[in-house]
Design an enzyme around this catalytic site. Structure first.
Site, PDB file in Angstrom:
ATOM      1  N   ARG A  21     -11.925  -1.234   6.872  1.00  0.00           N
ATOM      2  CA  ARG A  21     -10.549  -0.829   6.565  1.00  0.00           C
ATOM      3  C   ARG A  21     -10.160  -1.125   5.129  1.00  0.00           C
ATOM      4  O   ARG A  21      -9.043  -0.833   4.719  1.00  0.00           O
ATOM      5  CB  ARG A  21      -9.574  -1.542   7.508  1.00  0.00           C
ATOM      6  N   LYS A  22     -11.072  -1.773   4.375  1.00  0.00           N
ATOM      7  CA  LYS A  22     -10.719  -2.204   3.020  1.00  0.00           C
ATOM      8  C   LYS A  22     -11.255  -1.246   1.959  1.00  0.00           C
ATOM      9  O   LYS A  22     -12.434  -0.892   1.969  1.00  0.00           O
ATOM     10  CB  LYS A  22     -11.268  -3.608   2.762  1.00  0.00           C
ATOM     11  N   ASP A  63      -0.258  -0.658  -9.675  1.00  0.00           N
ATOM     12  CA  ASP A  63      -0.140  -0.552  -8.217  1.00  0.00           C
ATOM     13  C   ASP A  63       0.014   0.903  -7.801  1.00  0.00           C
ATOM     14  O   ASP A  63      -0.597   1.367  -6.828  1.00  0.00           O
ATOM     15  CB  ASP A  63       1.052  -1.384  -7.733  1.00  0.00           C
TER      16      ASP A  63
END
Lengths: 264, 264
Positions: free
Chosen positions: B229-230, B184
């Site tokens: 936006r991804k 992450d």
């Protein structure tokens, strides 16, 4: 030979204790590993059981701390939820007799056994110092404060989780990795309860809403299905009142073939 | 009003500094937030830039520790890989002149700014004590030892990661949550570099082979695509020589609309 047998038993214990990170040794072992009490010949299962009954470390002279019990860092909400689920762990019947309820609290320790499987040993330093990731911070309330309850009848788990200030990711909020960590721990524990020894094969996590540092959330784990060696678990992280969905996840866990643990 | 402006600037800083957990303040801000140096009226971006140039905490009197620099706990393999990527950060040309190479090391701190976004303030205790999850252990070598390098031309990242003994999951091996955490952190940093401020929306992680405690692995992050936006990132965790695949993952990161940070 006896030493070899004990080492092999240790090996299995370690692997099992992966998902026993929240302290399933005594609670789950008795379901998973029935003992042939009359057997005199060496039996892996019997030795495993003997070792794991002394969880989490059979050669320790003192009783280890159970991290799932209340401490001064717990908020009123954390304590309230703990009390709520604890009260369902035993049910008071007529005549003030108590009998076990459907829920059970799982103890939790900060270490697993220290020999790696497959005959490969860790260095002595690592053996002595290694700590479970979710229990590696001694300061109460700073890291993961959590307790897992399991419902044997419904085959569900609930974890009450208070996120400490050392788990920060986005400012003021819990790190995505810390959320993944509590999800892996709870669903992995659940899968072990269902299917015996497992390893995590997949985690798929959808982050819906950030979790503020210091807040208390619930991690709900449910069994989806078991297909052969695969156990499928789904999971939701919600606010403590269940109204807000923070995170959704699925976990796939693969059962370990015990014979592999002994190098077969 | 000035105070209000500063607080808003802080708010954005905090959100940005989510993915700056590995120290992107100075490196990314100059790409993301150009300054209108001649403006005298209060400008959110100008104030943000002013604050973030003093990363990670503008009111601190001392320079914070950069956790991505070598320390005594690093193994020879960790140091070798650090040296290898560092050597690609600048290229020696003819005439012994040096010019910048394609790679850049990102500094890394153990805290972000301490005000939550949206006007909600954390308690003073949390403000003072909160620490980034991946840098919350002071003992060198005990937790996450890692350094991130980014390749501007290829739009890739590599993280050299040495897993300490406090990251245990399966006995002798790294916890699945700790692996999710480093994934992450690295993919989120990468997405921020590509798309500006983002939040993690999805992580999908396939665990192929456990990572022994104490070992050094490489986390490779690659840009798949950007759609609106991804930002889609894929990631592989391999042994230090690249021969063994430990983990595969994808990450979806959603860009944050800056106007939302100011309550628009």
């Amino acid at each position: 030979m006896l030493r070899h047998g004990l080492q092999m038993a240790r090996g299995l214990c370690q692997l099992l204790s992966d998902k026993f990170s929240v302290g399933l040794h005594r609670n789950i072992m008795k379901h998973l590993l029935p003992i042939n009490a009359t057997g005199h010949a060496w039996s892996p299962l019997r030795n495993i059981r003997a070792v794991t009954q002394m969880a989490p470390w059979p050669f320790s002279s003192s009783q280890p701390r159970d991290y799932s019990l209340p401490n001064a860092s717990w908020s009123a909400e954390m304590q309230r939820l703990y009390d709520q689920y604890s009260s369902m762990c035993e049910v008071e019947t007529e005549g003030s007799e108590k009998k076990k309820g459907a829920w059970r609290r799982l103890p939790s320790y900060n270490r697993t056994l220290k020999y790696a499987t497959g005959g490969r040993c860790l260095s002595r330093m690592l053996q002595a110092k290694a700590r479970l990731f979710t229990r590696n911070i001694e300061e109460q309330g700073a890291g993961f404060e959590y307790v897992v309850f399991i419902n044997k009848e419904e085959k569900t788990c609930v974890c009450v989780f208070q996120a400490g200030h050392l788990l920060e990711g986005p400012p003021g909020h819990v790190h995505g990795g810390a959320i993944a960590t509590i999800i892996d721990s709870v669903t992995g524990t659940h899968a072990t309860y269902i299917s015996g020894p497992v390893m995590t094969a997949n985690l798929t996590i959808n982050y819906r809403s950030p979790i503020p540092l210091g807040s208390v959330v619930l991690v709900h784990s449910a069994l989806d299905k078991v297909e052969g060696r695969k156990t499928f678990i789904s999971c939701q992280v919600t606010s403590s009142d269940g109204a807000k969905l923070h995170t959704e996840a699925t976990g796939l866990f693969v059962s370990i073939n015990v014979s592999h643990l002994f190098g077969a």
